[in-house]
Design an enzyme around this catalytic site. Structure first.
Site, mmCIF file in Angstrom:
data_model
loop_
_atom_site.group_PDB
_atom_site.id
_atom_site.type_symbol
_atom_site.label_atom_id
_atom_site.label_comp_id
_atom_site.label_asym_id
_atom_site.label_seq_id
_atom_site.Cartn_x
_atom_site.Cartn_y
_atom_site.Cartn_z
ATOM 1 C CG HIS A 1 -1.716 1.219 1.418
ATOM 2 N ND1 HIS A 1 -1.499 2.093 2.463
ATOM 3 C CD2 HIS A 1 -2.735 1.755 0.693
ATOM 4 C CE1 HIS A 1 -2.344 3.099 2.378
ATOM 5 N NE2 HIS A 1 -3.105 2.924 1.321
ATOM 6 C CD GLU B 1 -2.866 2.477 -3.523
ATOM 7 O OE1 GLU B 1 -3.520 3.539 -3.382
ATOM 8 O OE2 GLU B 1 -3.170 1.413 -2.948
ATOM 9 C CG HIS B 2 -0.071 6.280 -0.527
ATOM 10 N ND1 HIS B 2 -0.624 7.396 0.061
ATOM 11 C CD2 HIS B 2 -0.947 5.266 -0.295
ATOM 12 C CE1 HIS B 2 -1.770 7.080 0.629
ATOM 13 N NE2 HIS B 2 -1.986 5.782 0.431
ATOM 14 C CD GLU C 1 -4.961 5.331 3.639
ATOM 15 O OE1 GLU C 1 -5.589 4.371 3.137
ATOM 16 O OE2 GLU C 1 -4.009 5.897 3.066
#
Length: 443
Positions: free
Chosen positions: A66, A69-70, A146
């Site tokens: 993840h 992905e950022h 997040e």
């Protein structure tokens, strides 16, 4: 009104569920290409799916899939940081990305004549990311925030993490997709680059283009932009540790003063959709709806929410969209004055009665019609179709499996549902969790 409903049901029963126009290619470097034609609007969805997700991460580096992905929205050798999304927006499109246990995907929805530009930019960041230490510091803080918002501030999310970790004690599905906080805090530039260099490769990716396109044109563009990227020669086989047989029920009580409504949930290990063998998965879809779908028609809803008013909420769900074993879950929130012990006993009684009693043929036929209608309506969502194929292909299914799924749903019988219910709803292969605000409620 009855005639109108009957006519609608007849329409969905008679209407053929035609397969989509799907064309597939494999480039010389091993990248798979899937083209889904839909010429009703001059729009295209361009997606790249990598067959790598959080369940494939190195031990100790949870959250790196993840995190990466950022980072892919940062600079490349041709684009400034943030320029990718800004260019998509300037051309009237939208873009985003998402990570699961089994895949990471990037997409743009845009006018069909902008497809070459999307391929140029997406192929560029497959191999030419230029991430700095400053980027690592910034985005690490972003993903930690997040996690704070989605998990740390939600007792339900924290409880689910604990329950899932108890469910999958050996398989990496027990690790949250976003990562464990203490490991996220230590993610480094080298962690990200190692993951990127190995897995972000054409022979580990699937290109899906859906919309107003011609297959030959897509193939030519794919060869031009993606076909020149070398395959990763050291790409490892996708092997994961599997769960050993579970031989006893696992129970957890999660206490958090922020819990406003106590509830219980039970999750069973369940078969996933497997290529060429989708019968059990289809039956589990029916089981979830019959047992805990609409409160007005489901077994749990009718018995607990209406007949006895034991619960203010009840539900069931099946998660079979996985590369490996999935889960089937049931949950109940008791009414005031009803203890969790009483609610759980009532829930178990309903499950036992459901397994023992026949299924109403009219209810079963109604579900068949609903599923058929849902499959027909899904064809109007080109982005949804692209996601359906992308998720399936990265989780071990084939194009044929996707196109066979509607018929698999229509072929489910009462015997299939009862067989899978008996097989799956076994407390010795389940995790039962209570979520309460204090120990006094755990009774």
């Amino acid at each position: 009104m009855r005639r109108l409903i009957a006519s609608a049901l007849l329409m969905f029963t008679a209407l053929p569920a035609l397969a989509e126009e799907v064309t597939t290619y494999t480039l010389d470097n091993g990248m798979d290409v899937v083209v889904i034609e839909d010429h009703r609007a001059p729009v295209v969805v361009h997606m790249v799916w990598y067959k790598i997700g959080s369940a494939d991460e190195p031990v100790g580096a949870s959250g790196v899939a993840h995190f990466l992905e950022h980072l892919l929205f940062k600079a490349t050798d041709q684009l400034e940081s943030g320029e990718f999304s800004a260019t998509v927006a300037a051309n009237g499109g939208s873009d985003n990305a998402f990570t699961s246990h089994d895949y990471t995907a990037y997409f743009q929805r845009i006018a069909a004549d902008r497809l070459p530009l999307m391929m140029e930019m997406e192929s560029n960041r497959m191999n030419n990311l230029m991430v700095t230490e400053a980027d690592i510091e910034t985005e690490r803080n972003v993903i930690l925030e997040e996690r704070n918002q989605r998990v740390e501030n939600s007792p339900g999310a924290l409880a689910r993490e604990q329950f899932t970790a108890a469910q999958y004690q050996n398989h990496r599905y027990g690790v949250p997709i976003i990562g464990w906080k203490h490991e996220m805090e230590e993610l480094s530039l080298q962690d990200a680059l190692d993951f990127y260099d190995l897995y972000y490769s054409p022979n580990n990716a699937i290109l899906i283009v859906a919309g107003d396109v011609q297959p030959d044109e897509v193939k030519a563009l794919a060869e031009q932009y993606y076909g020149v990227i070398p395959a990763e020669e050291n790409l490892p086989e996708r092997l994961r540790p599997q769960e050993p047989p579970q031989r006893a029920e696992r129970r957890i009580t999660y206490v958090d003063p922020r819990v406003s409504q106590p509830y219980l949930t039970r999750s069973y290990i369940a078969p996933e959709r497997d290529s060429g063998v989708q019968k059990e998965a289809a039956a589990l879809v029916y089981l979830a709806d019959l047992l805990g779908g609409s409160p007005f028609t489901s077994a749990l809803g009718q018995a607990l929410q209406f007949d006895t008013q034991t619960a203010v909420y009840s539900g069931a769900g099946y998660d079979g969209s996985n590369l490996d074993k999935g889960t089937f879950s049931v949950s109940v929130a008791p009414s005031d004055g009803v203890s969790l012990s009483e609610a759980e006993a009532a829930m178990d009684a309903v499950i036992a009665d459901f397994i023992a009693a026949p299924i109403d043929p009219a209810q079963l036929e109604s579900l068949r019609t609903q599923f058929r209608a849902s499959e027909i309506y899904a064809k109007d969502d080109v982005q949804g179709l692209a996601r359906r194929y992308g998720a399936a292909l990265t989780q071990g299914l084939t194009i044929q499996d996707v196109q066979d799924w509607p018929q698999a749903l229509q072929s489910v019988t009462e015997a299939d549902i009862k067989a899978v219910a008996t097989k799956v709803l076994n407390r010795d292969q389940a995790v039962t969790g209570w979520v309460v605000s204090s120990q006094e409620e755990a009774r």
